[in-house]
Design a protein around this motif. Structure first.
Motif, PDB file in Angstrom:
ATOM      1  N   SER A   6       0.848  -1.193   0.000  1.00  0.00           N
ATOM      2  CA  SER A   6       0.000   0.000   0.000  1.00  0.00           C
ATOM      3  C   SER A   6       0.881   1.240   0.000  1.00  0.00           C
ATOM      4  O   SER A   6       2.069   1.177   0.341  1.00  0.00           O
ATOM      5  N   ALA A   7       0.305   2.366  -0.338  1.00  0.00           N
ATOM      6  CA  ALA A   7       1.047   3.627  -0.329  1.00  0.00           C
ATOM      7  C   ALA A   7       1.585   3.953   1.064  1.00  0.00           C
ATOM      8  O   ALA A   7       2.745   4.345   1.189  1.00  0.00           O
ATOM      9  N   PRO A   8       0.793   3.786   2.148  1.00  0.00           N
ATOM     10  CA  PRO A   8       1.351   4.080   3.475  1.00  0.00           C
ATOM     11  C   PRO A   8       2.550   3.194   3.830  1.00  0.00           C
ATOM     12  O   PRO A   8       3.503   3.655   4.444  1.00  0.00           O
ATOM     13  N   LEU A   9       2.520   1.940   3.414  1.00  0.00           N
ATOM     14  CA  LEU A   9       3.648   1.054   3.690  1.00  0.00           C
ATOM     15  C   LEU A   9       4.865   1.457   2.849  1.00  0.00           C
ATOM     16  O   LEU A   9       5.988   1.539   3.364  1.00  0.00           O
ATOM     17  N   LEU A  10       4.668   1.711   1.566  1.00  0.00           N
ATOM     18  CA  LEU A  10       5.770   2.139   0.713  1.00  0.00           C
ATOM     19  C   LEU A  10       6.402   3.434   1.212  1.00  0.00           C
ATOM     20  O   LEU A  10       7.614   3.614   1.122  1.00  0.00           O
ATOM     21  N   ALA A  11       5.606   4.331   1.759  1.00  0.00           N
ATOM     22  CA  ALA A  11       6.110   5.617   2.237  1.00  0.00           C
ATOM     23  C   ALA A  11       7.094   5.450   3.384  1.00  0.00           C
ATOM     24  O   ALA A  11       7.888   6.350   3.653  1.00  0.00           O
ATOM     25  N   ARG A  12       7.095   4.312   4.034  1.00  0.00           N
ATOM     26  CA  ARG A  12       7.996   4.059   5.164  1.00  0.00           C
ATOM     27  C   ARG A  12       9.348   3.488   4.710  1.00  0.00           C
ATOM     28  O   ARG A  12      10.253   3.344   5.518  1.00  0.00           O
ATOM     29  N   VAL A  13       9.489   3.186   3.432  1.00  0.00           N
ATOM     30  CA  VAL A  13      10.733   2.632   2.896  1.00  0.00           C
ATOM     31  C   VAL A  13      11.705   3.771   2.600  1.00  0.00           C
ATOM     32  O   VAL A  13      11.306   4.813   2.075  1.00  0.00           O
ATOM     33  N   SER A  14      12.985   3.543   2.911  1.00  0.00           N
ATOM     34  CA  SER A  14      14.020   4.536   2.652  1.00  0.00           C
ATOM     35  C   SER A  14      13.976   4.999   1.199  1.00  0.00           C
ATOM     36  O   SER A  14      13.936   4.182   0.284  1.00  0.00           O
ATOM     37  N   ILE A  16      11.570   6.633  -0.285  1.00  0.00           N
ATOM     38  CA  ILE A  16      10.210   6.804  -0.810  1.00  0.00           C
ATOM     39  C   ILE A  16       9.406   7.611   0.200  1.00  0.00           C
ATOM     40  O   ILE A  16       9.232   7.189   1.321  1.00  0.00           O
ATOM     41  N   GLY A  17       8.915   8.739  -0.202  1.00  0.00           N
ATOM     42  CA  GLY A  17       8.035   9.534   0.638  1.00  0.00           C
ATOM     43  C   GLY A  17       6.586   9.264   0.265  1.00  0.00           C
ATOM     44  O   GLY A  17       6.288   8.446  -0.609  1.00  0.00           O
ATOM     45  N   SER A  18       5.674   9.978   0.896  1.00  0.00           N
ATOM     46  CA  SER A  18       4.255   9.728   0.647  1.00  0.00           C
ATOM     47  C   SER A  18       3.843  10.055  -0.789  1.00  0.00           C
ATOM     48  O   SER A  18       3.048   9.333  -1.391  1.00  0.00           O
ATOM     49  N   GLY A  19       4.407  11.123  -1.354  1.00  0.00           N
ATOM     50  CA  GLY A  19       4.058  11.480  -2.732  1.00  0.00           C
ATOM     51  C   GLY A  19       4.511  10.428  -3.728  1.00  0.00           C
ATOM     52  O   GLY A  19       3.754  10.028  -4.623  1.00  0.00           O
ATOM     53  N   LEU A  20       5.746   9.960  -3.594  1.00  0.00           N
ATOM     54  CA  LEU A  20       6.260   8.927  -4.495  1.00  0.00           C
ATOM     55  C   LEU A  20       5.503   7.627  -4.276  1.00  0.00           C
ATOM     56  O   LEU A  20       5.183   6.921  -5.238  1.00  0.00           O
ATOM     57  N   ALA A  21       5.188   7.316  -3.041  1.00  0.00           N
ATOM     58  CA  ALA A  21       4.429   6.095  -2.752  1.00  0.00           C
ATOM     59  C   ALA A  21       3.081   6.119  -3.472  1.00  0.00           C
ATOM     60  O   ALA A  21       2.674   5.122  -4.082  1.00  0.00           O
ATOM     61  N   GLN A  22       2.397   7.256  -3.436  1.00  0.00           N
ATOM     62  CA  GLN A  22       1.118   7.391  -4.138  1.00  0.00           C
ATOM     63  C   GLN A  22       1.315   7.207  -5.643  1.00  0.00           C
ATOM     64  O   GLN A  22       0.509   6.551  -6.308  1.00  0.00           O
ATOM     65  N   ALA A  50      16.244   7.813  -5.730  1.00  0.00           N
ATOM     66  CA  ALA A  50      15.234   7.174  -4.881  1.00  0.00           C
ATOM     67  C   ALA A  50      15.280   5.667  -5.059  1.00  0.00           C
ATOM     68  O   ALA A  50      15.216   4.909  -4.081  1.00  0.00           O
ATOM     69  N   PHE A  51      15.430   5.205  -6.303  1.00  0.00           N
ATOM     70  CA  PHE A  51      15.511   3.771  -6.550  1.00  0.00           C
ATOM     71  C   PHE A  51      16.740   3.181  -5.867  1.00  0.00           C
ATOM     72  O   PHE A  51      16.676   2.124  -5.248  1.00  0.00           O
TER      73      PHE A  51
END
Length: 103
Positions: A6-14, A16-22, A50-51
């Motif tokens: 999910s976007a909230p989970l991805l946003a917690r990865v080094s 990746i912020g919330s915008g990129l996660a979305q 970021a990658f």
């Protein structure tokens, strides 16, 4: 992980912020899940830096390359392939096997 997270989970990865996660989730929803880690970064907002920061934390299970489901960073894939050749081993036998690759 980019295949199902999910976007909230991805946003917690080094990296990746919330915008990129979305953006990643939107890209995945529009184009389907990626079968390779390097293809995952085709998302418009996912730049090389970021990658580089997040690739070692993401997993793509049942993808084209078994290394994409491991903790190996894509930049190190050539090293792993050389180890496989030197040990004449299968990737599934190599990962986590200290007898084949001693510390």
């Amino acid at each position: 992980m980019p295949n199902t997270a999910s976007a909230p989970l991805l946003a917690r990865v080094s990296g990746i912020g919330s915008g990129l996660a979305q953006s990643i989730v939107k890209h995945r929803d529009s184009n389907g899940p990626s079968s390779r880690a390097r293809r995952s970064k085709r998302c418009r907002d996912w730049g090389p830096k970021a990658f580089e920061q997040c690739a070692g934390f993401l997993r793509i299970h049942n993808g084209e390359d078994p290394l994409d489901a491991s903790g190996v960073h894509p930049e190190a894939y050539p090293v792993i392939r050389r180890i496989l050749g030197a040990t004449k081993s299968d990737i599934k036998a190599l990962i986590g096997n200290a007898e084949i690759v001693p510390n």
